[in-house]
Design an enzyme around this catalytic site. Structure first.
Site, mmCIF file in Angstrom:
data_model
loop_
_atom_site.group_PDB
_atom_site.id
_atom_site.type_symbol
_atom_site.label_atom_id
_atom_site.label_comp_id
_atom_site.label_asym_id
_atom_site.label_seq_id
_atom_site.Cartn_x
_atom_site.Cartn_y
_atom_site.Cartn_z
ATOM 1 N N ARG A 181 0.780 -1.742 0.171
ATOM 2 C CA ARG A 181 0.154 -0.053 0.310
ATOM 3 C C ARG A 181 0.701 0.983 0.323
ATOM 4 N NH1 ARG A 181 -3.138 0.452 6.029
ATOM 5 N NH2 ARG A 181 -1.844 1.209 7.028
ATOM 6 N N ARG A 240 6.393 6.961 -6.534
ATOM 7 C CA ARG A 240 5.808 7.868 -7.412
ATOM 8 C C ARG A 240 6.998 8.429 -8.474
ATOM 9 N NH1 ARG A 240 3.031 10.557 -3.150
ATOM 10 N NH2 ARG A 240 0.955 10.101 -2.795
ATOM 11 N N ARG A 274 0.004 -6.732 17.503
ATOM 12 C CA ARG A 274 1.169 -5.751 18.308
ATOM 13 C C ARG A 274 1.162 -4.689 18.690
ATOM 14 N NH1 ARG A 274 6.580 -6.972 18.112
ATOM 15 N NH2 ARG A 274 7.481 -5.300 17.013
ATOM 16 N N ARG A 314 8.936 6.280 15.031
ATOM 17 C CA ARG A 314 8.669 7.244 14.592
ATOM 18 C C ARG A 314 9.314 8.400 16.221
ATOM 19 N NH1 ARG A 314 3.718 6.355 11.598
ATOM 20 N NH2 ARG A 314 2.607 4.536 12.706
ATOM 21 N N GLU A 334 7.430 6.707 19.022
ATOM 22 C CA GLU A 334 6.720 5.368 19.819
ATOM 23 C C GLU A 334 7.413 4.319 19.060
ATOM 24 O OE1 GLU A 334 3.552 6.323 16.117
ATOM 25 O OE2 GLU A 334 3.770 3.916 16.260
ATOM 26 N N TYR A 382 -6.697 -4.221 10.094
ATOM 27 C CA TYR A 382 -6.363 -3.062 10.093
ATOM 28 C C TYR A 382 -7.551 -1.945 9.511
ATOM 29 C CZ TYR A 382 -3.363 0.718 10.989
ATOM 30 O OH TYR A 382 -3.075 1.977 10.691
ATOM 31 N N ASP A 384 -8.605 2.188 8.897
ATOM 32 C CA ASP A 384 -8.521 3.277 8.445
ATOM 33 C C ASP A 384 -9.801 3.565 8.960
ATOM 34 O OD1 ASP A 384 -6.294 3.541 8.328
ATOM 35 O OD2 ASP A 384 -5.595 3.677 6.411
HETATM 36 P P1 FAD Z 1 -10.859 1.512 18.966
HETATM 37 O O1 FAD Z 1 -10.148 3.156 18.978
HETATM 38 O O2 FAD Z 1 -9.876 0.312 19.577
HETATM 39 O O3 FAD Z 1 -12.371 1.562 20.145
HETATM 40 C C1 FAD Z 1 -12.835 0.284 21.235
HETATM 41 C C2 FAD Z 1 -12.904 0.913 21.847
HETATM 42 O O4 FAD Z 1 -13.104 -0.181 22.640
HETATM 43 C C3 FAD Z 1 -11.564 1.558 22.785
HETATM 44 O O5 FAD Z 1 -11.664 2.695 23.479
HETATM 45 C C4 FAD Z 1 -11.543 0.138 23.951
HETATM 46 O O6 FAD Z 1 -10.869 0.934 25.115
HETATM 47 C C5 FAD Z 1 -12.793 -0.061 23.698
HETATM 48 N N1 FAD Z 1 -13.211 -1.494 24.954
HETATM 49 C C6 FAD Z 1 -12.846 -2.757 24.340
HETATM 50 N N2 FAD Z 1 -12.398 -3.464 24.774
HETATM 51 C C7 FAD Z 1 -13.659 -2.820 26.257
HETATM 52 C C8 FAD Z 1 -14.456 -3.614 27.417
HETATM 53 N N3 FAD Z 1 -14.519 -4.703 28.055
HETATM 54 N N4 FAD Z 1 -15.206 -3.135 28.077
HETATM 55 C C9 FAD Z 1 -15.311 -2.046 27.257
HETATM 56 N N5 FAD Z 1 -14.524 -0.767 26.676
HETATM 57 C C10 FAD Z 1 -14.019 -1.697 25.688
HETATM 58 N N6 FAD Z 1 -6.360 6.339 10.705
HETATM 59 C C11 FAD Z 1 -6.094 6.614 9.998
HETATM 60 O O7 FAD Z 1 -7.201 6.471 8.601
HETATM 61 N N7 FAD Z 1 -5.337 7.514 9.614
HETATM 62 C C12 FAD Z 1 -4.374 7.187 10.303
HETATM 63 O O8 FAD Z 1 -3.257 7.766 10.468
HETATM 64 C C13 FAD Z 1 -4.713 5.976 11.895
HETATM 65 N N8 FAD Z 1 -2.775 5.872 12.256
HETATM 66 C C14 FAD Z 1 -3.385 5.343 13.594
HETATM 67 C C15 FAD Z 1 -2.202 4.838 14.112
HETATM 68 C C16 FAD Z 1 -1.791 3.852 15.399
HETATM 69 C C17 FAD Z 1 -0.812 4.013 16.151
HETATM 70 C C18 FAD Z 1 -3.152 2.835 15.544
HETATM 71 C C19 FAD Z 1 -3.108 1.533 16.257
HETATM 72 C C20 FAD Z 1 -3.999 3.402 14.197
HETATM 73 C C21 FAD Z 1 -4.133 3.976 13.603
HETATM 74 N N9 FAD Z 1 -5.203 4.019 12.808
HETATM 75 C C22 FAD Z 1 -5.074 5.141 11.601
HETATM 76 C C23 FAD Z 1 -6.182 3.732 12.499
HETATM 77 C C24 FAD Z 1 -7.832 3.938 13.722
HETATM 78 O O9 FAD Z 1 -7.216 4.218 15.103
HETATM 79 C C25 FAD Z 1 -8.391 2.954 13.891
HETATM 80 O O10 FAD Z 1 -9.685 3.227 12.460
HETATM 81 C C26 FAD Z 1 -10.182 3.608 14.722
HETATM 82 O O11 FAD Z 1 -9.896 3.971 15.978
HETATM 83 C C27 FAD Z 1 -10.452 2.393 15.011
HETATM 84 O O12 FAD Z 1 -11.745 2.932 16.281
HETATM 85 P P2 FAD Z 1 -12.679 1.599 16.388
HETATM 86 O O13 FAD Z 1 -13.720 2.060 17.628
HETATM 87 O O14 FAD Z 1 -12.786 -0.043 15.570
HETATM 88 O O15 FAD Z 1 -11.449 0.927 17.768
HETATM 89 N N1 UDP Z 2 7.631 1.297 5.999
HETATM 90 C C1 UDP Z 2 8.618 1.735 6.145
HETATM 91 N N2 UDP Z 2 9.714 2.382 6.399
HETATM 92 C C2 UDP Z 2 9.132 3.596 6.298
HETATM 93 C C3 UDP Z 2 7.834 3.767 5.958
HETATM 94 C C4 UDP Z 2 6.668 2.275 6.172
HETATM 95 O O1 UDP Z 2 9.510 0.717 5.471
HETATM 96 O O2 UDP Z 2 9.853 4.543 6.468
HETATM 97 C C5 UDP Z 2 7.026 0.224 5.574
HETATM 98 C C6 UDP Z 2 6.430 -0.626 6.431
HETATM 99 O O3 UDP Z 2 6.968 -2.269 6.956
HETATM 100 C C7 UDP Z 2 5.328 -0.519 7.402
HETATM 101 C C8 UDP Z 2 4.430 -0.251 6.462
HETATM 102 O O4 UDP Z 2 5.623 0.432 5.113
HETATM 103 O O5 UDP Z 2 4.906 -1.432 8.227
HETATM 104 C C9 UDP Z 2 3.283 0.332 6.163
HETATM 105 O O6 UDP Z 2 3.809 1.886 6.634
HETATM 106 P P1 UDP Z 2 1.974 2.642 6.222
HETATM 107 O O7 UDP Z 2 3.186 4.203 7.194
HETATM 108 O O8 UDP Z 2 1.514 2.911 5.811
HETATM 109 O O9 UDP Z 2 1.693 2.044 8.186
HETATM 110 P P2 UDP Z 2 1.668 2.502 9.388
HETATM 111 O O10 UDP Z 2 3.341 1.882 9.818
HETATM 112 O O11 UDP Z 2 1.552 3.685 9.925
HETATM 113 O O12 UDP Z 2 1.044 1.875 10.342
#
Ligand code: FAD
Ligand code: UDP
Length: 371
Positions: free
Chosen positions: A172, A176, A249, A280, A300, A347, A349
């Site tokens: 993904r 470019r 993870r 990062r 992180e 996973y 977004d």
């Molecule tokens: P969650 O946000 O995980 O919400 C689930 C909730 O349920 C949590 O608050 C948890 O505490 C609660 N819960 C779980 N079990 C229980 C229980 N037994 N009782 C009560 N409560 C409970 N998406 C993007 O589009 N752009 C990004 O740049 C992006 N960056 C990300 C970076 C990271 C590090 C991560 C981990 C994710 C990222 N995402 C990003 C994805 C985004 O976080 C998710 O799409 C979104 O948060 C999912 O929402 P959700 O409601 O499914 O889950």
């Molecule tokens: N990746 C990499 N170098 C970078 C950024 C990303 O090798 O500087 C690779 C890495 O394997 C990562 C994948 O691209 O797991 C997807 O990256 P992305 O940023 O889309 O996802 P994130 O790590 O933010 O969940």
């Protein structure tokens, strides 16, 4: 007898926030139970020094779905932030995603034709269908970029050798032959003005809620209160891990306030060498073009997940997918809807989570429209 609530929403993340909005609009009563001490799930921001700190990692909203973009903008104004992360390798700075700026810095070249020639030469070491992430990466961007910008980062991120990782993880990432540093190909992109909490609060509205309560410890009494449960926690935890534990993870965040206005000059800098333990550093103010006197940065660190830790990324390899499918089957016999990133072990977004929650609301008869 009719129960007190129509829906019990387990988890106050984005999925249930969107669902709660449509339920309220349809005149349904919801009750949300969240085990953390705040709503918003992983989108939650904490305010430090007047800066909205993304407490669970950088969140950049991007989508190509106009309905989703319009929906989000009806609750909060999205700013013009465009993600253009930098990569630091042993002190050298490269633009991401891989584009003409990266190639020019790496090889001292100017034109797409020169870049093409070098890429073609380096890609040749891999023949046939790529069998793992290393082969896929070299096939995409050649050996130099793989060695400096991918290998170390990916092995830190996933805790495994690139030859033991599936190829799809890297597919993904855009490559470019233009001087374009925009990380995403999506049509729409931005950060909510005022932070994600504004969006989440608006979506939940005055939905009744309880924080700091684990649904799984009070299941009997909570279930009795509502006609339908929507569960967005981990699906294996719901079934008390009876078929075994799914793998994730995890991440650890270290946040620091610095007494200067601008520390790294960009919202996101990736550290791509293996020797640096973090993947990062986020400088939060740059998401909203902040002009505060101080700055807040977060390192992180990826880590292996163990029970009790936050499950951030599902590990969608064959073994875990098969286990998830078995849990899904158990789920079919329940009166519960499993949704979101943890409930569906995908996973997603944010835009995809919104789409899934809209589909769910539609299936429950709460939403009309195109989705
Ligand atoms: P969650 O946000 O995980 O919400 C689930 C909730 O349920 C949590 O608050 C948890 O505490 C609660 N819960 C779980 N079990 C229980 C229980 N037994 N009782 C009560 N409560 C409970 N998406 C993007 O589009 N752009 C990004 O740049 C992006 N960056 C990300 C970076 C990271 C590090 C991560 C981990 C994710 C990222 N995402 C990003 C994805 C985004 O976080 C998710 O799409 C979104 O948060 C999912 O929402 P959700 O409601 O499914 O889950
Ligand atoms: N990746 C990499 N170098 C970078 C950024 C990303 O090798 O500087 C690779 C890495 O394997 C990562 C994948 O691209 O797991 C997807 O990256 P992305 O940023 O889309 O996802 P994130 O790590 O933010 O969940």
């Amino acid at each position: 007898m009719k129960k007190k609530y129509d829906y019990l929403l387990v988890g106050a993340g984005l999925f249930n926030a969107v669902f709660a909005h449509f339920a309220a609009k349809a005149g349904k009563r919801c009750f949300v139970v969240e085990k953390r001490n705040h709503i918003g799930g992983n989108l939650h921001c904490e305010e430090i020094e007047g800066i909205h700190v993304h407490q669970y990692g950088a969140h950049i909203f991007h989508t190509s779905n106009r309905e989703v973009w319009t929906f989000v903008n009806s609750f909060v104004e999205m700013n013009r932030f465009t993600n253009a992360p930098m990569a630091q390798y042993k002190g050298e700075m490269y633009n991401l995603p891989f584009n003409m700026n990266t190639f020019s810095r790496m090889w001292g070249i100017r034109t797409p034709e020169e870049a093409e020639a070098i890429l073609a030469e380096q890609r040749r070491v891999i023949s046939g269908e790529p069998r793992n992430l290393e082969e896929q990466a070299i096939r995409l961007v050649g050996t130099d970029i793989y060695t400096k910008l991918i290998k170390g980062y990916t092995e830190k991120q996933w805790g495994r050798d690139c030859r033991e990782l599936p190829a799809f993880i890297i597919k993904r990432l855009p490559v470019r032959l233009t001087y374009d540093n925009n990380y995403f190909n999506d049509r729409y992109q931005g950060i909510p003005e005022g932070g994600y909490n504004v969006l989440i609060e608006a979506l939940f509205g005055d939905c009744e809620r309880v924080l700091g309560v684990d649904y799984l410890s009070h299941r009997g009494e909570l279930d009795q209160q509502a006609e339908q449960v929507i569960y967005t926690g981990p699906i294996d935890a719901y079934f008390d891990y009876r078929l075994g534990s799914l793998s994730y993870r995890s991440l650890r965040f270290e946040t620091e306030v610095l007494n200067l206005p601008n520390w790294q000059g960009n919202a996101v800098v990736n550290y791509t060498e293996r020797e640096v333990p973090w993947t990062r550093i986020i400088e939060h103010k740059h998401f909203e073009f902040g002009r505060q006197e101080k700055t807040v940065i977060t390192r992180e660190y990826p880590q292996d997940w163990e029970p009790g830790m936050e499950p951030y990324y599902p590990v969608n390899d064959e073994k875990n997918q098969a286990l998830y499918a078995a849990y899904r089957k158990l789920g079919e016999a329940e009166r519960v809807i499993f949704g979101g990133r943890l409930g569906e072990y995908r996973y997603y977004d944010m835009d995809k989570v919104i789409e899934r929650a809209m589909e769910c609301a539609k299936a429950c008869g709460l939403k009309r429209g195109t989705l």
